[in-house]
Write a protein that holds these residues in place. Structure first.
Motif, short mmCIF file in Angstrom:
data_model
loop_
_atom_site.label_atom_id
_atom_site.label_comp_id
_atom_site.label_asym_id
_atom_site.label_seq_id
_atom_site.Cartn_x
_atom_site.Cartn_y
_atom_site.Cartn_z
N LYS A 1 0.84 -1.20 0.00
CA LYS A 1 0.00 0.00 0.00
C LYS A 1 0.88 1.25 0.00
O LYS A 1 1.93 1.26 0.64
CB LYS A 1 -0.90 0.01 1.24
CG LYS A 1 -1.97 -1.05 1.25
CD LYS A 1 -2.92 -0.87 2.43
CE LYS A 1 -2.25 -1.23 3.74
NZ LYS A 1 -3.22 -1.23 4.87
N PRO A 2 0.48 2.31 -0.71
CA PRO A 2 1.24 3.55 -0.63
C PRO A 2 1.32 4.05 0.81
O PRO A 2 0.35 3.97 1.57
CB PRO A 2 0.42 4.52 -1.50
CG PRO A 2 -0.38 3.66 -2.40
CD PRO A 2 -0.68 2.41 -1.62
N ARG A 3 2.48 4.55 1.17
CA ARG A 3 2.69 5.02 2.54
C ARG A 3 2.64 6.54 2.57
O ARG A 3 3.36 7.22 1.85
CB ARG A 3 4.04 4.54 3.05
CG ARG A 3 4.18 4.62 4.56
CD ARG A 3 5.25 3.65 4.99
NE ARG A 3 5.17 3.36 6.40
CZ ARG A 3 6.22 3.44 7.21
NH1 ARG A 3 7.40 3.79 6.74
NH2 ARG A 3 6.10 3.13 8.48
N VAL A 4 1.76 7.06 3.42
CA VAL A 4 1.54 8.50 3.53
C VAL A 4 2.10 9.00 4.86
O VAL A 4 1.69 8.53 5.92
CB VAL A 4 0.04 8.83 3.45
CG1 VAL A 4 -0.17 10.35 3.51
CG2 VAL A 4 -0.58 8.26 2.20
N ALA A 5 3.05 9.93 4.79
CA ALA A 5 3.54 10.59 6.00
C ALA A 5 2.74 11.86 6.20
O ALA A 5 2.78 12.77 5.35
CB ALA A 5 5.03 10.90 5.88
N VAL A 6 1.98 11.92 7.27
CA VAL A 6 1.22 13.12 7.60
C VAL A 6 2.08 13.95 8.55
O VAL A 6 2.40 13.52 9.65
CB VAL A 6 -0.13 12.76 8.26
CG1 VAL A 6 -0.90 14.03 8.62
CG2 VAL A 6 -0.96 11.89 7.33
N VAL A 7 2.48 15.13 8.08
CA VAL A 7 3.40 15.99 8.84
C VAL A 7 2.62 17.19 9.37
O VAL A 7 1.89 17.84 8.61
CB VAL A 7 4.57 16.45 7.95
CG1 VAL A 7 5.54 17.32 8.74
CG2 VAL A 7 5.31 15.24 7.37
N PHE A 8 2.80 17.49 10.64
CA PHE A 8 1.97 18.55 11.27
C PHE A 8 2.73 19.21 12.41
O PHE A 8 3.82 18.77 12.80
CB PHE A 8 0.66 17.95 11.78
CG PHE A 8 0.86 16.74 12.67
CD1 PHE A 8 1.05 16.88 14.03
CD2 PHE A 8 0.87 15.46 12.12
CE1 PHE A 8 1.23 15.77 14.85
CE2 PHE A 8 1.06 14.34 12.93
CZ PHE A 8 1.24 14.50 14.29
#
Length: 386
Positions: free
Chosen positions: A17-24
């Motif tokens: 699965k595509p890996r999404v880094a959520v940066v905040f």
């Protein structure tokens, strides 16, 4: 012989699965709102379709692994959250790849062997304000050859700096309101001359005026000034957030917003929304937006011709600044029936009460689909010159 329990060959294994880094989080004054925004996105991402890696940036700029607990990323008792509260370690740090041939994220703690966290396919930068929304993070990701949601370096920088945003809009024939800019050197060399410049502007356009930081958002640091007696305090408030500030004339009319979203065939505009006058606030400030949750009117009560016009102008603003992914465009509908663009936000508020998701919900794109479309647009788009 049954093959049910035999190891699968590489050809038989399901695709990763595509890996999404959520940066905040981040170093700007919008740190807490960034977290609220990211919490909503983390709740909405389809975990059957994507792997998710939450990464927080502290107010001091340290990148940290955080708990994947979006319920803790909300405003409670009129207080916004902080990345330090979710960090898995008070000393560990996340290191992004700087080699375009390697997208692997590494986690490191003092005295320990660095730990590989796996590759990241796309970054969802839920950062507002300087050091994130202004092209700085976008430049880092371009150097690393990592796709990301939203606008590139130039559009992000233009969208963050209200002076240059207005200059770009003017050059493309988009109507903007009267304003004057005070730059840091101008103020530091001769405060009296800079103040006179503002007073002369007030003499031409009248009071009240709005004093605001040039490169901040969420209405932070903005003051409505009714007369000369409040000017110095307003300037000091703006300069707490940015040494460059703007002074804008009051535009009498209705506040109208419109969302733009990148589809496969190009950008499209949502139905517009109206921000009604706020009874307990002088204008649509930070507390009205996020603390007291002043509701907008979606869709805005406009004529079909006005709706078509503001949607057209929103897409024109998106294109003028070379934006990608998403934009919220803010307008005034003046008393003579003219739309004047106030600003664009290249990473607008994305909380459940934010106007951008509400406008797209009313246009037929619910929140989870909106998040998915933004990720898919980022995965389709190449990094580098485009």
């Amino acid at each position: 012989m049954s093959t049910e329990n035999l190891p699968q060959s590489p050809e038989q294994q399901p695709p990763r699965k595509p890996r999404v880094a959520v940066v905040f989080g981040g170093r700007s004054s919008e740190h807490g709102i960034s977290m609220v925004t990211a919490g909503a996105v983390l709740r909405a991402i389809d975990r059957t379709k994507y792997d998710v890696l939450p990464i927080g940036i502290t107010r001091e700029g340290r990148w940290v692994l955080t708990a994947d607990e979006p319920e803790r990323m909300a405003i409670t008792e009129r207080r916004t959250p902080d990345v330090e509260e979710l960090a898995e370690s008070s000393e560990g740090g996340v290191i992004l790849p700087v080699d375009p041939a390697n997208r692997e994220v590494v986690y490191s703690e003092p005295g320990s062997v660095p730990k590989a966290l796996g590759e990241v396919d796309v970054v969802f930068p839920m950062l507002h304000g300087p050091y994130g929304e202004d092209g700085t993070l976008q430049g880092l990701l371009e150097l690393s050859d990592v796709p990301y949601v939203g606008s590139g370096v130039l559009a992000s920088a233009v969208g963050q700096d209200k002076e240059y945003m207005k200059r770009v809009f003017t050059s493309f024939g988009l109507p903007v309101g009267p304003y004057v800019v005070i730059r840091p050197r101008e103020w530091e060399l001769d405060e009296s001359a800079a103040r006179k410049k503002i007073i002369d502007f007030a003499g031409e356009h009248g009071w009240p005026l709005f004093v605001k930081p040039a490169r901040a958002g969420s209405s932070i640091g903005i003051t409505k000034v009714d007369d000369l007696s409040g000017l110095d305090e307003a300037i000091a408030a703006a300069r707490q957030h940015d040494p460059k500030f703007l002074v804008e004339a009051l535009l009498r009319g209705r506040e109208i917003e419109c969302g733009v979203l990148e589809f496969e065939d190009g950008p499209r505009a949502s139905v517009p929304a109206e921000i009604p006058p706020v009874q307990s606030h002088d204008y649509y400030d930070f507390e009205a937006k996020y603390i007291d949750s002043t509701p907008g009117i979606v869709p805005a009560p406009l004529t079909p011709e006005q709706t078509a016009e503001v949607r057209r102008l929103a897409v024109e603003a998106f294109d003028a600044a070379s934006c990608e992914g998403l934009v919220r465009a803010d307008f005034f509908l003046t008393e003579d029936g003219t739309f004047v663009i106030n600003e664009i936000n290249t990473m607008p508020g994305f909380t459940p009460i934010s106007m951008y998701p509400q406008m797209w919900e009313a246009t037929g794109v619910p929140y989870p689909e909106l998040v998915d479309r933004l990720i898919q647009a980022a995965l389709r788009r190449p990094t580098g010159l485009r």
